[in-house]
Design a protein around this motif. Structure first.
Motif, PDB file in Angstrom:
ATOM      1  N   TYR A  53      37.212 102.101  46.125  1.00 41.81           N
ATOM      2  CA  TYR A  53      38.177 101.218  46.790  1.00 41.81           C
ATOM      3  C   TYR A  53      38.096 101.759  48.356  1.00 41.81           C
ATOM      4  O   TYR A  53      38.313 102.753  48.517  1.00 41.81           O
ATOM      5  N   TYR A  54      37.833 100.837  49.135  1.00 39.38           N
ATOM      6  CA  TYR A  54      37.828 101.254  50.505  1.00 39.38           C
ATOM      7  C   TYR A  54      38.563 100.143  51.412  1.00 39.38           C
ATOM      8  O   TYR A  54      38.821  99.018  51.184  1.00 39.38           O
ATOM      9  N   THR A  55      38.846 100.543  52.528  1.00 38.96           N
ATOM     10  CA  THR A  55      39.729  99.851  53.711  1.00 38.96           C
ATOM     11  C   THR A  55      38.727  99.682  54.775  1.00 38.96           C
ATOM     12  O   THR A  55      38.303 100.926  55.232  1.00 38.96           O
ATOM     13  N   ASP A  56      38.703  98.839  55.708  1.00 39.81           N
ATOM     14  CA  ASP A  56      38.315  98.873  56.999  1.00 39.81           C
ATOM     15  C   ASP A  56      39.620  98.492  57.998  1.00 39.81           C
ATOM     16  O   ASP A  56      39.381  98.070  58.984  1.00 39.81           O
ATOM     17  N   TYR A  57      40.787  98.638  57.473  1.00 36.56           N
ATOM     18  CA  TYR A  57      41.952  98.550  57.858  1.00 36.56           C
ATOM     19  C   TYR A  57      42.141  96.999  57.862  1.00 36.56           C
ATOM     20  O   TYR A  57      43.625  96.489  57.956  1.00 36.56           O
ATOM     21  N   THR A  58      41.444  96.184  57.768  1.00 33.34           N
ATOM     22  CA  THR A  58      41.931  94.687  57.509  1.00 33.34           C
ATOM     23  C   THR A  58      42.065  94.078  56.160  1.00 33.34           C
ATOM     24  O   THR A  58      42.410  92.960  56.105  1.00 33.34           O
ATOM     25  N   LYS A  59      41.714  95.120  55.195  1.00 37.39           N
ATOM     26  CA  LYS A  59      41.707  94.402  53.953  1.00 37.39           C
ATOM     27  C   LYS A  59      41.230  95.662  52.826  1.00 37.39           C
ATOM     28  O   LYS A  59      41.110  96.872  53.467  1.00 37.39           O
ATOM     29  N   LEU A  60      41.352  95.513  51.556  1.00 34.39           N
ATOM     30  CA  LEU A  60      41.158  96.354  50.565  1.00 34.39           C
ATOM     31  C   LEU A  60      39.775  95.780  49.766  1.00 34.39           C
ATOM     32  O   LEU A  60      40.159  94.574  49.084  1.00 34.39           O
ATOM     33  N   VAL A  61      39.101  96.633  49.552  1.00 32.10           N
ATOM     34  CA  VAL A  61      37.686  96.231  48.615  1.00 32.10           C
ATOM     35  C   VAL A  61      37.591  97.246  47.569  1.00 32.10           C
ATOM     36  O   VAL A  61      37.689  98.203  47.746  1.00 32.10           O
ATOM     37  N   LYS A  62      37.330  96.577  46.388  1.00 33.73           N
ATOM     38  CA  LYS A  62      36.753  97.059  45.416  1.00 33.73           C
ATOM     39  C   LYS A  62      35.290  96.943  45.232  1.00 33.73           C
ATOM     40  O   LYS A  62      34.929  96.057  44.960  1.00 33.73           O
ATOM     41  N   MET A  63      34.660  97.999  45.056  1.00 29.62           N
ATOM     42  CA  MET A  63      33.406  97.974  44.834  1.00 29.62           C
ATOM     43  C   MET A  63      32.757  98.954  43.615  1.00 29.62           C
ATOM     44  O   MET A  63      33.074 100.046  43.425  1.00 29.62           O
TER      45      MET A  63
END
Length: 254
Positions: A53-63
């Motif tokens: 799970y990562y963020t670029d500060y604009t969203k949360l992504v599950k990979m």
């Protein structure tokens, strides 16, 4: 950025801490490296249940570990924590609980939805999330617990300690203690979250040391990366009395 799971190591690299251009997976068995993300600036990630799970500060992504991605929270994600299949997200204004499976929003459990503070490192413990905040109006650095069930935010430990917003990155959760810095990394603070007792010590109490830039554990012990008066960095253990001990076998000759 660095993490490991199974036979993989995951890390991010870029021209600065705020610009991670590529996120990689290293297969320790095959000895190969693969670019997993090159179109997002990965700012923070957590490995949970065979997913990243990562963020670029604009969203949360599950990979997954093969690089297949889905955005499960398409809103600001300043910091987050995962426990029991729930992601606790701070969007800069409020705290939310969402499903780690599909991003379904369960609740906004913040008692104050005004973004008067900055938080960057969060830890879940006993139905609360704990975070160190920089309060904009007063420049105070404070440890808070945010109740998930009752929505109440409570300050823990000594009040009136000041610093800058970088102090919110220098945080270590270790057993029942939270270690963090104030005064721009020049002073170490440790708070017992069970009773709020607070200990402090200046980094400069160790000869020739100036300020601390990161807290972590080495061999199961609290440790820090400390900058000396000449601008050089050193790995050091943080002892029980908050004094520092140089880790000799990690010293670099400049």
């Amino acid at each position: 950025l660095f993490g490991a799971a199974d036979d993989y190591v995951f890390y991010g690299m870029g021209e600065s801490a705020s610009k991670t251009d590529c996120f990689y997976r290293v297969d320790l068995n095959a000895g190969t490296q693969q670019v997993m993300v090159d179109d997002d600036s990965v700012q923070d990630f957590i490995i949970y249940d065979d997913y990243i799970y990562y963020t670029d500060y604009t969203k949360l992504v599950k990979m997954d570990f093969d690089g297949n991605r889905e955005t499960i929270w398409d809103y600001s994600t300043i910091c987050f924590e995962i426990a029991d299949d729930i992601v606790y997200v701070f969007d800069g204004n409020a705290w939310y609980a969402i499903s780690a499976i599909d991003g379904e929003e369960y609740d906004c459990f913040s008692d104050n939805c005004h973004g008067e503070y900055e938080a960057d490192v969060v830890q879940y413990w006993h139905d609360h999330v704990f975070f160190v905040a920089y309060i904009y109006d007063t420049e105070e650095i404070a440890l808070f617990s945010q109740g998930i069930q009752d929505g109440k935010r409570t300050q823990i430990g000594e009040r009136g300690l000041t610093g800058d917003n970088y102090d919110t990155y220098n945080v270590l959760y270790y057993n029942n203690y939270v270690y963090y810095t104030v005064q721009g990394g020049e002073e170490i603070v440790r708070v017992d979250i069970t009773d709020g007792s607070t200990d402090k010590r200046y980094v400069s109490d160790y000869p020739n040391m100036y300020y601390l830039v990161e807290l972590f554990t080495i061999k199961g012990n609290p440790a820090a990366y400390v900058i000396d008066n000449s601008g050089y960095g050193h790995f050091m253990y943080v002892n029980n009395d908050l004094s520092l001990t140089l880790i000799e076998d990690m010293e670099v000759t400049y």
